[in-house]
Write an enzyme that holds these catalytic residues in place. Structure first.
Site, PDB file in Angstrom:
ATOM      1  CG  MET A  70      39.482  34.520  37.797  1.00 46.56           C
ATOM      2  SD  MET A  70      38.689  35.218  38.570  1.00 46.56           S
ATOM      3  CE  MET A  70      37.010  35.335  38.731  1.00 46.56           C
ATOM      4  CG  MET A  71      44.458  29.076  34.775  1.00 46.05           C
ATOM      5  SD  MET A  71      43.524  28.065  33.976  1.00 46.05           S
ATOM      6  CE  MET A  71      44.146  26.642  34.796  1.00 46.05           C
ATOM      7  CB  CYS A 152      47.396  34.240  30.636  1.00 48.73           C
ATOM      8  SG  CYS A 152      46.036  34.477  31.616  1.00 48.73           S
ATOM      9  CE  LYS A 191      40.648  38.408  31.517  1.00 48.18           C
ATOM     10  NZ  LYS A 191      41.785  37.856  31.595  1.00 48.18           N
ATOM     11  CG  ASN A 263      39.094  41.894  33.373  1.00 50.09           C
ATOM     12  OD1 ASN A 263      40.414  41.344  33.428  1.00 50.09           O
ATOM     13  ND2 ASN A 263      38.278  41.660  35.047  1.00 50.09           N
ATOM     14  NE  ARG A 287      42.264  40.487  41.355  1.00 47.72           N
ATOM     15  CZ  ARG A 287      43.405  41.198  41.241  1.00 47.72           C
ATOM     16  NH1 ARG A 287      44.085  41.016  42.024  1.00 47.72           N
ATOM     17  NH2 ARG A 287      43.477  42.382  40.418  1.00 47.72           N
TER      18      ARG A 287
HETATM   19  C1  LIG Z   1      43.233  32.540  40.555  1.00 50.22           C
HETATM   20  C2  LIG Z   1      42.904  33.805  39.277  1.00 50.22           C
HETATM   21  C3  LIG Z   1      42.946  32.676  37.104  1.00 50.22           C
HETATM   22  C4  LIG Z   1      43.089  33.665  37.259  1.00 50.22           C
HETATM   23  N1  LIG Z   1      43.143  32.931  35.737  1.00 50.22           N
HETATM   24  C5  LIG Z   1      42.855  33.105  34.206  1.00 50.22           C
HETATM   25  C6  LIG Z   1      43.013  32.265  33.111  1.00 50.22           C
HETATM   26  O1  LIG Z   1      42.873  31.655  33.351  1.00 50.22           O
HETATM   27  N2  LIG Z   1      42.459  33.148  31.608  1.00 50.22           N
HETATM   28  C7  LIG Z   1      42.904  34.688  31.915  1.00 50.22           C
HETATM   29  O2  LIG Z   1      42.423  35.449  30.932  1.00 50.22           O
HETATM   30  N3  LIG Z   1      42.425  35.490  32.685  1.00 50.22           N
HETATM   31  C8  LIG Z   1      42.929  34.822  34.013  1.00 50.22           C
HETATM   32  N4  LIG Z   1      43.053  35.802  35.200  1.00 50.22           N
HETATM   33  C9  LIG Z   1      42.784  36.858  34.893  1.00 50.22           C
HETATM   34  C10 LIG Z   1      41.194  37.697  35.560  1.00 50.22           C
HETATM   35  O3  LIG Z   1      41.110  36.705  33.895  1.00 50.22           O
HETATM   36  C11 LIG Z   1      41.069  38.596  35.682  1.00 50.22           C
HETATM   37  O4  LIG Z   1      41.994  39.261  34.338  1.00 50.22           O
HETATM   38  C12 LIG Z   1      42.105  39.640  36.377  1.00 50.22           C
HETATM   39  O5  LIG Z   1      42.607  38.716  37.701  1.00 50.22           O
HETATM   40  C13 LIG Z   1      41.596  40.858  36.557  1.00 50.22           C
HETATM   41  O6  LIG Z   1      40.059  40.795  37.192  1.00 50.22           O
HETATM   42  P1  LIG Z   1      39.967  41.845  38.244  1.00 50.22           P
HETATM   43  O7  LIG Z   1      40.800  42.757  38.799  1.00 50.22           O
HETATM   44  O8  LIG Z   1      37.904  42.050  38.527  1.00 50.22           O
HETATM   45  O9  LIG Z   1      40.134  40.201  39.281  1.00 50.22           O
HETATM   46  C14 LIG Z   1      42.546  35.123  36.305  1.00 50.22           C
HETATM   47  C15 LIG Z   1      43.231  35.786  37.403  1.00 50.22           C
HETATM   48  C16 LIG Z   1      42.874  35.024  39.085  1.00 50.22           C
HETATM   49  C17 LIG Z   1      42.694  35.746  40.741  1.00 50.22           C
END
Ligand SMILES: Cc1cc2nc3c(=O)[nH]c(=O)nc-3n(C[C@H](O)[C@H](O)[C@H](O)COP(=O)(O)O)c2cc1C
Length: 385
Positions: A70-71, A152, A191, A263, A287
Protein backbone atom coordinates in the site's frame (compact mmCIF):
# COMPACT_ATOMS: atom_id res chain seq x y z
CA UNK A 1 6.58 11.26 -14.93
CA UNK A 2 4.96 7.97 -14.00
CA UNK A 3 1.88 8.20 -11.89
CA UNK A 4 0.83 5.60 -9.41
CA UNK A 5 -2.85 4.97 -9.65
CA UNK A 6 -2.78 3.23 -6.28
CA UNK A 7 -3.22 6.38 -4.30
CA UNK A 8 -3.29 8.98 -7.03
CA UNK A 9 0.04 10.37 -5.90
CA UNK A 10 2.87 11.10 -8.25
CA UNK A 11 5.54 8.53 -7.63
CA UNK A 12 8.84 7.32 -8.91
CA UNK A 13 11.00 10.25 -9.85
CA UNK A 14 9.06 12.46 -7.48
CA UNK A 15 10.35 10.27 -4.67
CA UNK A 16 13.97 10.64 -5.47
CA UNK A 17 14.35 13.35 -2.88
CA UNK A 18 13.53 10.90 -0.10
CA UNK A 19 16.15 11.02 2.65
CA UNK A 20 18.90 8.43 2.43
CA UNK A 21 17.89 5.34 4.42
CA UNK A 22 20.29 3.35 6.57
CA UNK A 23 22.50 0.81 4.87
CA UNK A 24 20.82 -2.46 4.02
CA UNK A 25 22.11 -5.45 5.89
CA UNK A 26 21.65 -9.06 4.80
CA UNK A 27 18.48 -10.68 6.13
CA UNK A 28 18.84 -12.45 9.43
CA UNK A 29 18.50 -16.19 9.67
CA UNK A 30 15.12 -17.21 10.97
CA UNK A 31 13.56 -20.33 12.33
CA UNK A 32 11.98 -22.03 9.31
CA UNK A 33 9.79 -24.49 11.22
CA UNK A 34 6.49 -24.91 9.45
CA UNK A 35 7.57 -23.23 6.23
CA UNK A 36 6.58 -24.95 3.00
CA UNK A 37 9.35 -25.62 0.52
CA UNK A 38 9.31 -24.37 -3.06
CA UNK A 39 11.62 -26.94 -4.58
CA UNK A 40 12.33 -24.55 -7.46
CA UNK A 41 15.77 -24.42 -9.04
CA UNK A 42 17.06 -20.89 -9.09
CA UNK A 43 19.24 -20.45 -12.13
CA UNK A 44 22.34 -21.79 -10.41
CA UNK A 45 23.47 -18.22 -9.75
CA UNK A 46 23.41 -18.36 -6.00
CA UNK A 47 26.58 -18.24 -4.00
CA UNK A 48 25.06 -18.75 -0.57
CA UNK A 49 22.57 -21.49 -1.30
CA UNK A 50 21.42 -21.94 2.28
CA UNK A 51 20.78 -18.27 2.75
CA UNK A 52 18.92 -18.18 -0.57
CA UNK A 53 16.70 -21.07 0.35
CA UNK A 54 16.01 -19.67 3.80
CA UNK A 55 14.94 -16.40 2.36
CA UNK A 56 12.77 -17.74 -0.44
CA UNK A 57 11.27 -20.56 1.60
CA UNK A 58 10.37 -18.18 4.39
CA UNK A 59 8.40 -16.05 1.95
CA UNK A 60 6.64 -19.06 0.43
CA UNK A 61 5.75 -20.41 3.86
CA UNK A 62 4.34 -17.04 4.85
CA UNK A 63 2.06 -16.79 1.82
CA UNK A 64 -0.98 -18.06 3.78
CA UNK A 65 -1.42 -14.56 5.20
CA UNK A 66 0.08 -11.40 3.83
CA UNK A 67 -0.29 -7.68 4.31
CA UNK A 68 -0.89 -5.96 0.99
CA UNK A 69 1.43 -3.46 -0.66
CA UNK A 70 0.00 0.00 0.00
CA UNK A 71 1.56 3.23 -1.24
CA UNK A 72 2.40 5.64 1.51
CA UNK A 73 1.22 3.13 4.11
CA UNK A 74 3.39 0.00 4.11
CA UNK A 75 6.70 1.76 4.39
CA UNK A 76 9.51 0.33 6.46
CA UNK A 77 8.17 1.77 9.75
CA UNK A 78 4.77 0.25 9.17
CA UNK A 79 6.34 -3.09 8.29
CA UNK A 80 8.50 -2.98 11.40
CA UNK A 81 5.35 -2.57 13.49
CA UNK A 82 3.53 -5.35 11.64
CA UNK A 83 6.47 -7.67 12.13
CA UNK A 84 6.31 -7.12 15.88
CA UNK A 85 2.67 -8.22 15.77
CA UNK A 86 3.21 -11.31 13.63
CA UNK A 87 6.46 -13.24 13.14
CA UNK A 88 4.97 -15.21 10.25
CA UNK A 89 2.80 -13.09 7.96
CA UNK A 90 4.36 -12.06 4.66
CA UNK A 91 4.84 -8.31 4.33
CA UNK A 92 4.97 -6.31 1.11
CA UNK A 93 6.64 -3.01 0.40
CA UNK A 94 4.89 -0.11 -1.24
CA UNK A 95 5.24 -0.26 -4.99
CA UNK A 96 8.61 0.97 -6.24
CA UNK A 97 8.83 1.61 -9.96
CA UNK A 98 11.55 -0.08 -11.95
CA UNK A 99 12.46 3.18 -13.72
CA UNK A 100 13.03 4.88 -10.35
CA UNK A 101 15.48 2.16 -9.38
CA UNK A 102 17.20 1.63 -12.69
CA UNK A 103 17.15 5.03 -14.35
CA UNK A 104 16.72 7.17 -11.25
CA UNK A 105 19.27 5.31 -9.14
CA UNK A 106 16.87 5.47 -6.20
CA UNK A 107 18.43 2.53 -4.40
CA UNK A 108 17.45 4.04 -1.06
CA UNK A 109 13.85 3.05 -1.85
CA UNK A 110 14.97 -0.52 -1.17
CA UNK A 111 16.01 0.29 2.40
CA UNK A 112 14.52 -1.96 5.04
CA UNK A 113 15.33 -3.51 8.38
CA UNK A 114 16.39 -7.17 8.38
CA UNK A 115 13.86 -7.71 11.17
CA UNK A 116 11.07 -7.23 8.60
CA UNK A 117 11.64 -10.59 6.93
CA UNK A 118 9.96 -12.32 5.25
CA UNK A 119 9.34 -9.27 3.10
CA UNK A 120 8.53 -8.94 -0.60
CA UNK A 121 9.39 -6.02 -2.84
CA UNK A 122 6.65 -4.87 -5.17
CA UNK A 123 7.80 -3.46 -8.49
CA UNK A 124 5.88 -1.43 -11.04
CA UNK A 125 6.90 -1.35 -14.65
CA UNK A 126 6.40 -2.94 -18.03
CA UNK A 127 9.83 -3.01 -19.60
CA UNK A 128 11.29 -6.52 -19.30
CA UNK A 129 14.94 -5.44 -19.28
CA UNK A 130 14.34 -2.71 -16.73
CA UNK A 131 12.24 -4.97 -14.51
CA UNK A 132 14.93 -7.65 -14.70
CA UNK A 133 17.52 -5.18 -13.50
CA UNK A 134 15.23 -3.90 -10.75
CA UNK A 135 14.43 -7.46 -9.64
CA UNK A 136 18.12 -8.21 -9.33
CA UNK A 137 18.62 -5.03 -7.32
CA UNK A 138 15.78 -6.10 -5.04
CA UNK A 139 17.32 -9.51 -4.53
CA UNK A 140 20.73 -8.02 -3.83
CA UNK A 141 19.11 -5.69 -1.30
CA UNK A 142 17.81 -8.73 0.58
CA UNK A 143 14.19 -9.18 -0.52
CA UNK A 144 12.84 -12.70 -0.58
CA UNK A 145 10.21 -12.19 -3.23
CA UNK A 146 9.76 -9.75 -6.08
CA UNK A 147 6.17 -8.99 -6.97
CA UNK A 148 5.01 -7.41 -10.20
CA UNK A 149 2.12 -4.99 -9.83
CA UNK A 150 -0.60 -5.74 -12.37
CA UNK A 151 -3.41 -4.43 -10.22
CA UNK A 152 -3.13 -0.70 -9.60
CA UNK A 153 -5.39 1.34 -11.80
CA UNK A 154 -2.81 3.37 -13.68
CA UNK A 155 -2.87 6.12 -16.18
CA UNK A 156 -2.89 4.59 -19.64
CA UNK A 157 -1.76 7.68 -21.43
CA UNK A 158 1.61 7.64 -19.72
CA UNK A 159 4.43 5.97 -21.57
CA UNK A 160 5.80 2.89 -19.83
CA UNK A 161 2.43 1.83 -18.41
CA UNK A 162 2.23 -0.31 -15.34
CA UNK A 163 -0.36 -1.75 -13.02
CA UNK A 164 -3.82 -3.00 -13.95
CA UNK A 165 -3.54 -1.94 -17.58
CA UNK A 166 -1.17 -4.91 -17.92
CA UNK A 167 -4.18 -7.23 -17.54
CA UNK A 168 -4.74 -6.46 -21.22
CA UNK A 169 -1.18 -7.45 -22.12
CA UNK A 170 -0.60 -11.01 -20.84
CA UNK A 171 2.15 -11.66 -23.38
CA UNK A 172 4.06 -8.57 -22.25
CA UNK A 173 3.61 -9.55 -18.60
CA UNK A 174 4.95 -13.00 -19.46
CA UNK A 175 8.03 -11.41 -21.01
CA UNK A 176 8.46 -9.22 -17.93
CA UNK A 177 8.26 -12.02 -15.39
CA UNK A 178 10.43 -14.34 -17.49
CA UNK A 179 13.12 -11.65 -17.55
CA UNK A 180 12.77 -11.09 -13.80
CA UNK A 181 13.03 -14.81 -13.06
CA UNK A 182 16.12 -15.12 -15.23
CA UNK A 183 17.76 -12.16 -13.52
CA UNK A 184 17.08 -12.96 -9.88
CA UNK A 185 16.95 -16.00 -7.61
CA UNK A 186 14.02 -14.43 -5.76
CA UNK A 187 10.56 -15.90 -6.09
CA UNK A 188 8.82 -13.76 -8.71
CA UNK A 189 5.10 -13.32 -8.08
CA UNK A 190 2.29 -11.30 -9.65
CA UNK A 191 -0.52 -9.30 -8.07
CA UNK A 192 -3.40 -8.76 -10.47
CA UNK A 193 -7.08 -7.94 -10.78
CA UNK A 194 -9.72 -10.26 -12.24
CA UNK A 195 -9.87 -7.98 -15.27
CA UNK A 196 -10.16 -4.38 -16.40
CA UNK A 197 -12.83 -2.30 -18.11
CA UNK A 198 -14.89 -4.33 -20.56
CA UNK A 199 -12.89 -7.53 -20.22
CA UNK A 200 -14.89 -10.63 -19.29
CA UNK A 201 -13.02 -11.83 -16.17
CA UNK A 202 -14.03 -15.44 -16.74
CA UNK A 203 -12.11 -15.27 -20.00
CA UNK A 204 -9.39 -12.68 -19.30
CA UNK A 205 -8.22 -13.98 -15.94
CA UNK A 206 -7.46 -17.58 -16.97
CA UNK A 207 -5.70 -16.31 -20.10
CA UNK A 208 -3.60 -14.01 -17.96
CA UNK A 209 -2.78 -16.77 -15.44
CA UNK A 210 -1.94 -19.20 -18.22
CA UNK A 211 0.58 -16.72 -19.62
CA UNK A 212 2.33 -15.96 -16.33
CA UNK A 213 2.41 -19.62 -15.35
CA UNK A 214 3.99 -20.55 -18.68
CA UNK A 215 6.62 -17.88 -18.00
CA UNK A 216 7.57 -19.52 -14.70
CA UNK A 217 5.47 -17.78 -12.05
CA UNK A 218 4.34 -20.10 -9.26
CA UNK A 219 2.46 -17.71 -6.98
CA UNK A 220 -0.14 -15.05 -7.73
CA UNK A 221 -2.29 -12.75 -5.66
CA UNK A 222 -5.64 -11.89 -7.18
CA UNK A 223 -7.51 -8.77 -6.08
CA UNK A 224 -10.98 -10.21 -6.62
CA UNK A 225 -12.51 -7.24 -8.40
CA UNK A 226 -12.14 -5.53 -11.76
CA UNK A 227 -10.42 -2.19 -12.13
CA UNK A 228 -12.14 0.47 -14.20
CA UNK A 229 -9.35 2.42 -15.78
CA UNK A 230 -11.64 5.23 -16.89
CA UNK A 231 -14.28 6.82 -14.75
CA UNK A 232 -13.32 5.58 -11.28
CA UNK A 233 -10.72 7.04 -8.95
CA UNK A 234 -8.09 4.69 -7.52
CA UNK A 235 -9.95 4.78 -4.20
CA UNK A 236 -13.29 3.94 -5.87
CA UNK A 237 -11.54 1.13 -7.70
CA UNK A 238 -10.91 -0.50 -4.32
CA UNK A 239 -14.59 -0.45 -3.37
CA UNK A 240 -16.98 -0.01 -6.26
CA UNK A 241 -16.37 -2.94 -8.64
CA UNK A 242 -18.00 -5.98 -7.02
CA UNK A 243 -15.89 -8.68 -5.44
CA UNK A 244 -15.97 -12.07 -7.14
CA UNK A 245 -14.49 -14.62 -4.75
CA UNK A 246 -16.11 -17.48 -6.67
CA UNK A 247 -14.01 -16.71 -9.73
CA UNK A 248 -10.79 -16.72 -7.70
CA UNK A 249 -11.78 -20.07 -6.16
CA UNK A 250 -12.52 -21.39 -9.66
CA UNK A 251 -9.02 -20.31 -10.74
CA UNK A 252 -7.53 -22.42 -7.95
CA UNK A 253 -9.41 -25.42 -9.36
CA UNK A 254 -8.36 -24.62 -12.91
CA UNK A 255 -4.70 -24.02 -11.95
CA UNK A 256 -4.03 -26.40 -9.06
CA UNK A 257 -0.27 -26.06 -9.50
CA UNK A 258 -0.37 -22.28 -8.99
CA UNK A 259 -0.34 -20.95 -5.44
CA UNK A 260 -3.16 -18.48 -5.36
CA UNK A 261 -3.93 -15.87 -2.72
CA UNK A 262 -7.14 -13.88 -2.68
CA UNK A 263 -7.19 -10.19 -1.90
CA UNK A 264 -10.01 -7.72 -1.44
CA UNK A 265 -12.51 -7.00 1.31
CA UNK A 266 -11.19 -9.43 3.92
CA UNK A 267 -11.63 -8.05 7.43
CA UNK A 268 -10.89 -10.82 9.90
CA UNK A 269 -8.89 -13.96 10.60
CA UNK A 270 -12.20 -15.89 10.61
CA UNK A 271 -12.62 -14.93 6.96
CA UNK A 272 -8.99 -15.85 6.23
CA UNK A 273 -9.49 -19.29 7.74
CA UNK A 274 -12.72 -19.84 5.82
CA UNK A 275 -11.03 -18.94 2.51
CA UNK A 276 -8.02 -21.16 3.20
CA UNK A 277 -10.40 -23.99 4.06
CA UNK A 278 -11.91 -23.62 0.60
CA UNK A 279 -8.58 -24.50 -0.97
CA UNK A 280 -6.85 -21.18 -1.49
CA UNK A 281 -3.16 -20.99 -0.65
CA UNK A 282 -3.22 -17.55 0.84
CA UNK A 283 -5.16 -14.46 1.73
CA UNK A 284 -3.81 -10.94 1.46
CA UNK A 285 -5.28 -8.20 3.64
CA UNK A 286 -4.82 -4.51 2.95
CA UNK A 287 -6.83 -1.82 4.68
CA UNK A 288 -8.05 -3.88 7.62
CA UNK A 289 -4.47 -4.86 8.50
CA UNK A 290 -3.36 -1.24 8.38
CA UNK A 291 -6.33 0.20 10.23
CA UNK A 292 -6.63 -2.58 12.85
CA UNK A 293 -3.16 -4.15 12.90
CA UNK A 294 -3.41 -5.81 16.31
CA UNK A 295 -6.83 -7.30 15.53
CA UNK A 296 -5.57 -8.90 12.35
CA UNK A 297 -1.97 -9.74 13.12
CA UNK A 298 -1.80 -10.62 16.83
CA UNK A 299 -3.73 -13.85 16.35
CA UNK A 300 -2.23 -14.73 12.97
CA UNK A 301 0.76 -16.83 14.00
CA UNK A 302 -1.31 -19.19 16.13
CA UNK A 303 -4.45 -19.32 14.01
CA UNK A 304 -3.07 -19.26 10.47
CA UNK A 305 0.43 -20.69 10.84
CA UNK A 306 -0.11 -23.02 13.80
CA UNK A 307 2.93 -21.44 15.43
CA UNK A 308 3.40 -20.10 18.91
CA UNK A 309 2.49 -16.47 18.93
CA UNK A 310 0.19 -13.82 20.17
CA UNK A 311 0.98 -10.30 21.11
CA UNK A 312 -0.61 -7.30 22.63
CA UNK A 313 -0.49 -3.70 21.53
CA UNK A 314 1.09 -2.57 24.81
CA UNK A 315 4.09 -4.78 24.24
CA UNK A 316 4.34 -3.62 20.64
CA UNK A 317 4.48 0.01 21.78
CA UNK A 318 7.38 -0.79 24.10
CA UNK A 319 9.19 -2.60 21.31
CA UNK A 320 8.65 0.23 18.85
CA UNK A 321 10.49 2.71 21.06
CA UNK A 322 14.04 1.63 20.17
CA UNK A 323 13.08 1.70 16.49
CA UNK A 324 11.72 5.23 16.90
CA UNK A 325 14.83 6.30 18.79
CA UNK A 326 17.06 4.97 15.98
CA UNK A 327 14.96 6.69 13.35
CA UNK A 328 15.03 10.01 15.19
CA UNK A 329 18.75 9.72 15.87
CA UNK A 330 19.29 9.48 12.12
CA UNK A 331 17.29 12.67 11.55
CA UNK A 332 13.77 11.26 11.13
CA UNK A 333 10.57 12.57 12.69
CA UNK A 334 8.46 10.88 15.32
CA UNK A 335 5.39 11.20 13.14
CA UNK A 336 7.02 9.16 10.34
CA UNK A 337 6.58 6.17 12.62
CA UNK A 338 3.62 7.01 14.86
CA UNK A 339 1.31 7.72 11.92
CA UNK A 340 1.29 3.97 11.31
CA UNK A 341 0.45 3.23 14.94
CA UNK A 342 -2.82 5.15 15.16
CA UNK A 343 -4.97 2.03 14.75
CA UNK A 344 -3.03 -0.10 17.20
CA UNK A 345 -5.74 -0.04 19.87
CA UNK A 346 -8.67 -0.05 17.44
CA UNK A 347 -11.67 -1.74 18.96
CA UNK A 348 -10.13 -1.66 22.45
CA UNK A 349 -10.73 0.68 25.39
CA UNK A 350 -8.82 3.91 24.97
CA UNK A 351 -8.54 3.67 21.17
CA UNK A 352 -9.87 7.17 20.61
CA UNK A 353 -7.54 8.80 23.14
CA UNK A 354 -4.57 6.87 21.84
CA UNK A 355 -5.25 8.08 18.32
CA UNK A 356 -5.85 11.68 19.43
CA UNK A 357 -2.71 12.00 21.57
CA UNK A 358 -0.54 10.53 18.84
CA UNK A 359 -2.02 12.44 15.93
CA UNK A 360 -2.08 15.79 17.71
CA UNK A 361 1.32 15.42 19.38
CA UNK A 362 3.28 13.50 16.77
CA UNK A 363 3.89 16.44 14.47
CA UNK A 364 4.71 19.01 17.19
CA UNK A 365 8.26 20.31 17.03
CA UNK A 366 10.43 18.49 19.55
CA UNK A 367 8.00 15.56 19.91
CA UNK A 368 9.83 12.43 21.01
CA UNK A 369 9.12 8.83 22.03
CA UNK A 370 7.81 9.99 25.43
CA UNK A 371 4.62 10.90 23.57
CA UNK A 372 3.92 7.18 23.42
CA UNK A 373 3.97 7.03 27.23
CA UNK A 374 1.47 9.86 27.41
CA UNK A 375 -0.76 8.12 24.91
CA UNK A 376 -0.47 4.84 26.82
CA UNK A 377 -1.44 6.57 30.06
CA UNK A 378 -4.58 7.81 28.34
CA UNK A 379 -5.35 4.26 27.21
CA UNK A 380 -4.74 2.94 30.74
CA UNK A 381 -7.12 5.52 32.20
CA UNK A 382 -9.85 4.55 29.75
CA UNK A 383 -9.28 0.85 30.32
CA UNK A 384 -9.58 1.34 34.09
CA UNK A 385 -12.72 3.51 33.86
C1 LIG B 1 -3.51 3.53 0.49
C2 LIG B 1 -3.43 2.36 -0.44
C3 LIG B 1 -2.35 2.22 -1.28
C4 LIG B 1 -2.25 1.11 -2.14
N1 LIG B 1 -1.12 0.94 -2.87
C5 LIG B 1 -0.94 -0.22 -3.58
C6 LIG B 1 0.31 -0.51 -4.20
O1 LIG B 1 1.30 0.22 -4.10
N2 LIG B 1 0.38 -1.66 -4.92
C7 LIG B 1 -0.68 -2.52 -5.06
O2 LIG B 1 -0.55 -3.55 -5.70
N3 LIG B 1 -1.85 -2.26 -4.45
C8 LIG B 1 -2.00 -1.15 -3.71
N4 LIG B 1 -3.16 -0.93 -3.04
C9 LIG B 1 -4.24 -1.94 -3.12
C10 LIG B 1 -4.08 -2.98 -1.99
O3 LIG B 1 -2.86 -3.67 -2.12
C11 LIG B 1 -5.25 -3.98 -2.01
O4 LIG B 1 -5.21 -4.65 -3.24
C12 LIG B 1 -6.59 -3.30 -1.85
O5 LIG B 1 -6.59 -2.36 -0.80
C13 LIG B 1 -7.68 -4.34 -1.60
O6 LIG B 1 -7.43 -5.06 -0.42
P1 LIG B 1 -8.24 -4.73 0.95
O7 LIG B 1 -9.71 -4.75 0.62
O8 LIG B 1 -7.85 -5.81 1.90
O9 LIG B 1 -7.82 -3.37 1.38
C14 LIG B 1 -3.29 0.16 -2.17
C15 LIG B 1 -4.38 0.30 -1.32
C16 LIG B 1 -4.46 1.39 -0.46
C17 LIG B 1 -5.63 1.49 0.50
Amino acid sequence: MFRCGCDGAALAFARLDVRQEPTIEPPHRRNRAGARGTGRERNGQVADKVLTEDRVTDATGAFALSVAPMMDWTDRHCRYLHRLLSRRALLYTEMVTAPALVRGGAVHLLGHDPAEHPVALQLGGSDPAELAQAARMGWDAGYAEINLNCGCPSDRVQSGCFGAVLMERPALVADCVAAMIAASPAEVTVKCRIGVDDQDPADALPRFLEAVRAAGVRRVIIHARKAWLKGLSPKENRDVPPLDYALVLAMKEAFPDLSIALNGGVHSLDEVQALLAQGLDGVMIGRAAYQRPADILCGADARIFGAPGGCDPWQAVTEMKPHIARHMASGGRLHDVTRHMLGLFAGRPGARHWRRVLSEGGTRPGAGPELLDRALSAVARDAAA
